[in-house]
Enzyme design. Sequence first.
Site, PDB file in Angstrom:
ATOM      1  N   ASN A 154       0.841  -1.193   0.000  1.00 52.64           N
ATOM      2  CA  ASN A 154       0.000   0.000   0.000  1.00 52.64           C
ATOM      3  C   ASN A 154       0.881   1.250   0.000  1.00 52.64           C
ATOM      4  O   ASN A 154       1.727   1.416   0.879  1.00 52.64           O
ATOM      5  CB  ASN A 154      -0.894   0.029   1.243  1.00 52.64           C
ATOM      6  CG  ASN A 154      -1.723   1.301   1.319  1.00 52.64           C
ATOM      7  OD1 ASN A 154      -2.709   1.458   0.610  1.00 52.64           O
ATOM      8  ND2 ASN A 154      -1.315   2.226   2.181  1.00 52.64           N
ATOM      9  N   GLU A 155       0.685   2.102  -0.989  1.00 47.51           N
ATOM     10  CA  GLU A 155       1.369   3.395  -1.063  1.00 47.51           C
ATOM     11  C   GLU A 155       2.871   3.281  -0.818  1.00 47.51           C
ATOM     12  O   GLU A 155       3.491   4.151  -0.201  1.00 47.51           O
ATOM     13  CB  GLU A 155       0.740   4.392  -0.076  1.00 47.51           C
ATOM     14  CG  GLU A 155      -0.705   4.728  -0.399  1.00 47.51           C
ATOM     15  CD  GLU A 155      -1.239   5.922   0.389  1.00 47.51           C
ATOM     16  OE1 GLU A 155      -0.584   6.335   1.369  1.00 47.51           O
ATOM     17  OE2 GLU A 155      -2.308   6.440   0.029  1.00 47.51           O
TER      18      GLU A 155
ATOM     19  N   TYR B 272      -7.263  16.013  -0.613  1.00 46.71           N
ATOM     20  CA  TYR B 272      -5.845  16.360  -0.632  1.00 46.71           C
ATOM     21  C   TYR B 272      -5.506  16.869  -2.034  1.00 46.71           C
ATOM     22  O   TYR B 272      -4.992  16.136  -2.867  1.00 46.71           O
ATOM     23  CB  TYR B 272      -4.978  15.150  -0.304  1.00 46.71           C
ATOM     24  CG  TYR B 272      -5.171  14.590   1.076  1.00 46.71           C
ATOM     25  CD1 TYR B 272      -5.147  15.402   2.201  1.00 46.71           C
ATOM     26  CD2 TYR B 272      -5.373  13.229   1.269  1.00 46.71           C
ATOM     27  CE1 TYR B 272      -5.324  14.889   3.468  1.00 46.71           C
ATOM     28  CE2 TYR B 272      -5.537  12.700   2.538  1.00 46.71           C
ATOM     29  CZ  TYR B 272      -5.519  13.531   3.632  1.00 46.71           C
ATOM     30  OH  TYR B 272      -5.691  13.012   4.889  1.00 46.71           O
TER      31      TYR B 272
ATOM     32  N   TRP C 264     -12.545   5.102   1.843  1.00 50.12           N
ATOM     33  CA  TRP C 264     -11.660   5.219   2.998  1.00 50.12           C
ATOM     34  C   TRP C 264     -12.294   6.211   3.966  1.00 50.12           C
ATOM     35  O   TRP C 264     -12.282   7.389   3.721  1.00 50.12           O
ATOM     36  CB  TRP C 264     -10.267   5.696   2.573  1.00 50.12           C
ATOM     37  CG  TRP C 264      -9.277   5.574   3.684  1.00 50.12           C
ATOM     38  CD1 TRP C 264      -8.827   6.560   4.517  1.00 50.12           C
ATOM     39  CD2 TRP C 264      -8.625   4.372   4.113  1.00 50.12           C
ATOM     40  NE1 TRP C 264      -7.938   6.050   5.431  1.00 50.12           N
ATOM     41  CE2 TRP C 264      -7.801   4.710   5.202  1.00 50.12           C
ATOM     42  CE3 TRP C 264      -8.672   3.046   3.694  1.00 50.12           C
ATOM     43  CZ2 TRP C 264      -7.020   3.762   5.865  1.00 50.12           C
ATOM     44  CZ3 TRP C 264      -7.899   2.112   4.343  1.00 50.12           C
ATOM     45  CH2 TRP C 264      -7.082   2.480   5.417  1.00 50.12           C
TER      46      TRP C 264
ATOM     47  N   ASN D 123      -5.079   4.906  -4.736  1.00 46.09           N
ATOM     48  CA  ASN D 123      -5.618   5.710  -3.644  1.00 46.09           C
ATOM     49  C   ASN D 123      -5.656   7.163  -4.113  1.00 46.09           C
ATOM     50  O   ASN D 123      -4.619   7.799  -4.252  1.00 46.09           O
ATOM     51  CB  ASN D 123      -4.734   5.610  -2.394  1.00 46.09           C
ATOM     52  CG  ASN D 123      -4.656   4.206  -1.842  1.00 46.09           C
ATOM     53  OD1 ASN D 123      -5.404   3.321  -2.240  1.00 46.09           O
ATOM     54  ND2 ASN D 123      -3.746   3.979  -0.914  1.00 46.09           N
TER      55      ASN D 123
ATOM     56  N   LYS E  41     -12.092  10.179   8.412  1.00 46.06           N
ATOM     57  CA  LYS E  41     -12.693   9.941   7.100  1.00 46.06           C
ATOM     58  C   LYS E  41     -13.804   8.899   7.141  1.00 46.06           C
ATOM     59  O   LYS E  41     -14.410   8.581   6.109  1.00 46.06           O
ATOM     60  CB  LYS E  41     -11.627   9.511   6.094  1.00 46.06           C
ATOM     61  CG  LYS E  41     -10.614  10.598   5.755  1.00 46.06           C
ATOM     62  CD  LYS E  41      -9.708  10.175   4.627  1.00 46.06           C
ATOM     63  CE  LYS E  41      -8.664  11.235   4.349  1.00 46.06           C
ATOM     64  NZ  LYS E  41      -7.637  11.323   5.406  1.00 46.06           N
TER      65      LYS E  41
END
Length: 745
Positions: A376-377, A438, A511, A432, A532
Amino acid sequence: MRTIIDFCAKWAFTKQATQVPATMPNDWYWVNLPHSWNAIDGQDGGNDYYRGTCYYAKTFDKLDLPEAPKYYLEIQGANSSADVYLNGKHLAHHDGGYSTWRVDMTDTLEPRENLLVISVDNAPNDRVYPQVADFTFYGGLYRKVNVIAVGESHFCLDYYGGPGLAVTPKVEGQNAEVSVAAYVTNMTEGQTLRYTVKKPCGCVVATCEGAETNATLNIENVRLWNGRKDPYLYTCVVELVENGEVIDCVTTRFGCRTYKIDPELGFILNGEEYPLRGVSRHQDRWGIGNALLPEHHEEDMDLICEVGATTIRLAHYQHDQYFYDLCDERGLVIWAEIPYISQHMPTGRENTISQMKELIIQNYNHASIVVWGLSNEITMKGDRDPDLLENHRILNDLCHEMDKTRPTTMAAVSPTPIDSPYLEIPDTVSYNHYFGWYGGDTSMNGPWFDNFHALHPTLPIGCSEYGCEALNWHTSNPMQGDYTEEYQAYYHEELIRQLFSRKYMWATHVWNMFDFGADARAEGGENGQNHKGLITFDRKYKKDAFYAYKAWLNPEPMIHLCGKRYVNRVEDVTKVTVYSNQPEVELFANGVSLGKKAAEDHFFYFDVPNVGTTVLVAVAGDLKDESKIVKVDTFDESYRLREKSAILNWFDITEVEGHLSLNSKMSDIMATPAGQQLLGGIMGAMLPQEGEEVMGFEMTDSMMQMMGGFTLLRLAGMLGSMNVNFTKEQLLAMNAQLNLIPKAN
């Protein structure tokens, strides 16, 4: 036969000890498992929760255990590294805080009194994932601990914490062929294995017996596991038989289904399109941390089913077996992953491999799981590191070697270039994206996926994270970054329209389903949490956005009036939103109809006169929902977020109509020559430049473009993480100069 003894009661616990005690301590305090030492300090902000080594100790008499040749200690979750000591002897070390592991205690047990000590360590290091991520790494023995008593011959307890059998069903026409692999320790001549498949009612479907540790059984007229529609589960029982007596037994439930992930049609279950629209989940709770009980898992599952989700991304680590079982039972389609997250560690490769082996071996039999998540990321600092790429290829090959039935996937961080070699590794990809929170704006989401799909028409693409934060703040003019419930509702309305209309997207995951602990966060006026979630951390309040999804995904008739916490309103005419899955909604104000409206997108908008106290009733057929609004002369300041650490809040900034201000987006400022000159002169040396690192991210072209969606004020606040701080006077002076610059046409 094996016996499982619950070992969760009455452990002595301490943070103060520096070594393993030789005798039972009398100055530690008592806890029952599951337990986390960060249940409070891991959720209160400051990024100062205790991370270090703590000790758990327990005494027991061997005579209180059932008589057996072998005794194993089973630890279902110890975050993140742990050591086991029995009677002063070190028996085992384990790295990885989210999986089951076992320790053979047999040879070290004393005939009577025994002292068992488990040291657990969640301190930072450079070898065990996760180390960098936006959630709290709760320390503790936060899942069950058992003792398992078995015979010399038994189903394996040493193989990566697995259940001792692996079931692989293959659907062929109206029937299914079920391959079963049994893992047996010390199987001797004359012993046999009896394999049985049963329906939920207990009726035997197929059985066979022999000395082989592999068997194939056939199910005629098989009933398929069909997601939320019909999550039908069979049970496989494997018995170890000696002289006609069963000396050990293991069971597992499994489902027979076919599926594929199509780059044009999305997810196909049992030959039919089955859109995967759902949520992500973290495993923690307010005041509890990650030490959840079965009733907590059950409540989470009930809420996820209520919203109508068909899929869950179980982020960012292996979850409790009990929750995977619930996913099987309730028909949720699952993305399961390891905590290989945020920042690649060259010294952590072996840990990614061991955690992936544990994830697959322990969860292979779950019908709900359809993909293994590699990471992930992980490209926050770039996507070209040869060691990072090699680590992913190793994991991808490992998954395919261990499980030939499931594809792989990963969650790419938003700025990852769409021509990245990293995207070529797994079978499917998700991104994502937080356009509209953002940076960027909500309208960018759908077109971005269309562009990706056009460039990669054979690579299935999904959205693994999207969302925005909301607390109990309110406004009639929601704007990006205001943390209001109204902006979150607007954001999700827009994202639902864009993502759900694109059939090619193989899965979408909000999310997050629930607010969760992130002790480093200081946002929204309540530190220590990521807000969130569609539901609050304590599971007590469903935010309006929850009902937006329920209107789309849950076929059960529903209606919801938004804004129940937003009562006092200034404007003479106010907008009121109703969510419903019914074709028509009528809104009444103090008993007077304001008309009926139809909405194919399930979102109904009304303009409501705001005079005195107005009782609102939304009606759709027999369904009703009620709220009220009250006319006030001045804005109710209890609804407005005031950042405790902010030098300026957005509403304190002078704005001139048609001109720029600190509340203008960076892209709007840069669209004017004077704005470019101002930023270049005053902030140029302070703003991040391409190739630099900001908040863990490498500043790439795409990252710079995303930042165009931030207001200058919000960006200035975020630069504090780089130790770039502005005074109130500097910001006000900058705003005064911006007020002189007309906006671009």
